[in-house]
Scaffold this active site. Sequence first.
Site, short mmCIF file in Angstrom:
data_model
loop_
_atom_site.label_atom_id
_atom_site.label_comp_id
_atom_site.label_asym_id
_atom_site.label_seq_id
_atom_site.Cartn_x
_atom_site.Cartn_y
_atom_site.Cartn_z
N HIS A 457 49.26 12.33 -27.31
CA HIS A 457 49.06 13.80 -27.07
C HIS A 457 48.21 14.33 -27.97
O HIS A 457 47.40 15.12 -28.03
CB HIS A 457 50.12 14.41 -26.38
CG HIS A 457 50.33 13.95 -24.84
ND1 HIS A 457 49.68 13.81 -24.11
CD2 HIS A 457 52.00 13.77 -24.51
CE1 HIS A 457 50.17 13.37 -22.87
NE2 HIS A 457 51.66 13.52 -23.49
N CYS A 751 21.10 21.66 -29.16
CA CYS A 751 22.55 21.92 -29.12
C CYS A 751 23.27 20.66 -29.09
O CYS A 751 24.57 20.69 -28.57
CB CYS A 751 22.71 22.57 -27.43
SG CYS A 751 22.19 21.38 -26.26
#
Length: 819
Positions: A457, A751
């Site tokens: 995690h 971008c």
Amino acid sequence: MSSVGVVAVSHSPALAEAAIALALEMTATGAPAVIAAAGTADGNIGTDAARIAEAIAEADSGDGVAVIMDLGSAIMSAELALEFVDPDLAERTRLVAAPFVEGLLAAVVRAAGGASLAEVAQEASGALRPKTDHLQSPTPDQDAAGAASAADEPPAPSDASSATATVRNVAGLHARPAAVIAGAVQSFDAEVMLQREDQAQRPPVSAASPIGIATLAAGPGTVVLIRATGPQAAEAVEHVRALIEEGFGEELAEGQAPTGAAAPTPARVDPTPTGPIGVSSGRVVGPAVVLRRTVREPSASDRVPEDARDGAVSLLREASIRVAERYRERAASVTGQRRTVLEATADMATDPTLVGGAEALIRDGGLTPTRAAWQVCAELAEQYRAAGGLIAERATDLLDVRNRLIAELRGEEPPGVPDRREPFILVADDLAPADTVALDPAVCLALITEQGGPTSHTAIIARELGLPAVVGYPEATSIVDGELLLVDGDTGEVVVRPDQASQATATGVITLPPFEGPGQTRDGLRVLLGANVGAPRDVARAVERGAEGVGLFRTEFCFLDRDTEPSIDEQVEAYREVFDGFAGQRVVVRTLDAGSDKPLPFLTNDDEPNPALGVRGLRTARRHPDVLERQVQAIARAAEGATADVWVMAPMVATAAEARDFVTLARGAGLATIGVMIETPAAGLTAVEVMREVDFVSLGTNDLAQYTMAADRQSGDLADLANPWQPALLRLIGMIGQASRDTSGTPVGVCGEAAADPDLACVLVGLGVTSLSMAARAITRVGARLGDVDLAACRRAAEAAIGAADPAEAKAAARAALG
């Protein structure tokens, strides 16, 4: 197709909801009606016959209802409930003698596949059999007998078929792949069985049973024998073989044996890799804050009097429910992986194995609730670690549940990340979901942990938040609070007390002041510097860092992790939250970029042989034009009354005709400024024609590099080819810049990741780019670099870079030209 309903009867609403959530996650096809009848009318633990009767009526669609009960009075209440319902409904309702969690899961998956009531009940009733078979270790004599019986098997029937498949995905045949297989085989007129080739002594399991498949414990490299009988046996076998061999769309393990080759039983994997591993990019400097676990171990000698044990059990249950509720409250405040992780941990807090095991220690041994929780969680965590691999990495989550449960029982504040306002680098033995979800990326610079791996995690959340992270760093917690650290999330390097020269190598230090703008070169050429925004939560960070608007608003957050398309109203609310954060500034919205690495069950196919070149981005409108139409309507509605200057663009455009069609759609919805992304060489080579159809273009340099160099940007082996400094890519961008000049100055934005490199940003401006959008952290450095040079220097750097032979030479030449 039949649509049998399922009712879950439990004393505990939390248990019923968690079990139903787990079961629904396993459904690879449309879920049946699954209704909880849990708890009493006043919200207490217990069962209520009237509520069960209502649930049966709600779940019924005419094909019957399977009722799964947990224990004791749940059975009596369910029997009484049948007296309250219509007699015809009572006749087609089956009270199933099945284990609650396994039986509910089996019933839901079988019902989702269209099984009859009898088939659903049979599957649920036998739900413990695969686990029982798996845990009954055979003796040597049974091994020999198993081998002999395999040799003496009777000839296969004429409608039989078989094949072998090697498990390829890293996680193996865990719950989700098991559910995919179970859902798939139900569409064939065949009975399909699976068996590990290296465990012939164990009986095969039904491929229609996800629980049975999961008990095979088939990890990467395991060879699975697939057998089927029936009219469609061959088709079913081939379908299952292909699913296993292709890895279910998950990450594939490396170095597997060829299909059909015998493979040894996979070795257990140590959850802690050898040596530090960088799992999330970035190189930062900051002071250490070491996370200490402060929950005291409860006394092992204290005992609860026998007449007080029922009350102690109630305290434990109530505390577990409150802890789960707090996890879910945190989950509701975030999205994406962080939400998924917290929801799963909330389920742990009320897991019947944990709570039931602790209750037994209280009732039978008189342990205090805190000691019982400590002991059961310690035992379960040890089992997790012994299992190895992905399961071992979840031991930290379980111990976080333990700590929070004990803190709740004591009335103390739970352990976790300290509340700091100054920037810091968080150091810990490992981080649980609740820790990482609470992190504020505005002040947390990076993460270092002793434990964890690339799939832990810590790694997942760090990548989502854009925080550099290193896991598996030995003796991390021996670092002293406040010591200055240098952390490199790419190389895994951690330097304690770095010198000034080392500190100067940091590229992502958030302690730089916010950008004050405007973005421009030294001689006044305006270059708007915007932020890439992936969800409303990113707005505050972008504003704080001085972004001059949003150059890329990714709208996928509205659609991902969903089985159905969000409504127009839902989209309007989400988009408006971003628009309101940038009053008076430009916000460039990219329509849904689904497909490839962002599949959606309601929009994209999962069987494309080459998803990166398949139906993705704007191309999804070829099959589902209504989804794009509704999204454009939602963007237009959200823009109404907003003070932001809303621009909209479509991804994955290859031709001028596609650009023209999108402009027609968007203008029809009332949008004023419409563009497209140039991510394909085709659009770059025909940029003049594309620009004549639109108001602006934006270059997605990540994909443009991938397609220009024919190099998967996810492949570490091809990372050098996907380098944004590749001269071929820069020459193509130069052609697009020239097309802008040829069409009276069509705005050209970038971008992709290239915009965040200060030197490369200058090269892009020299090639004709008029705006740059990047991660908010990078804006200050890019703005400072642009302000140090004039347009002439940018153009010299561009010429030097496109004339180079390789990326390294291009970078060096550009830097020399910029001075």
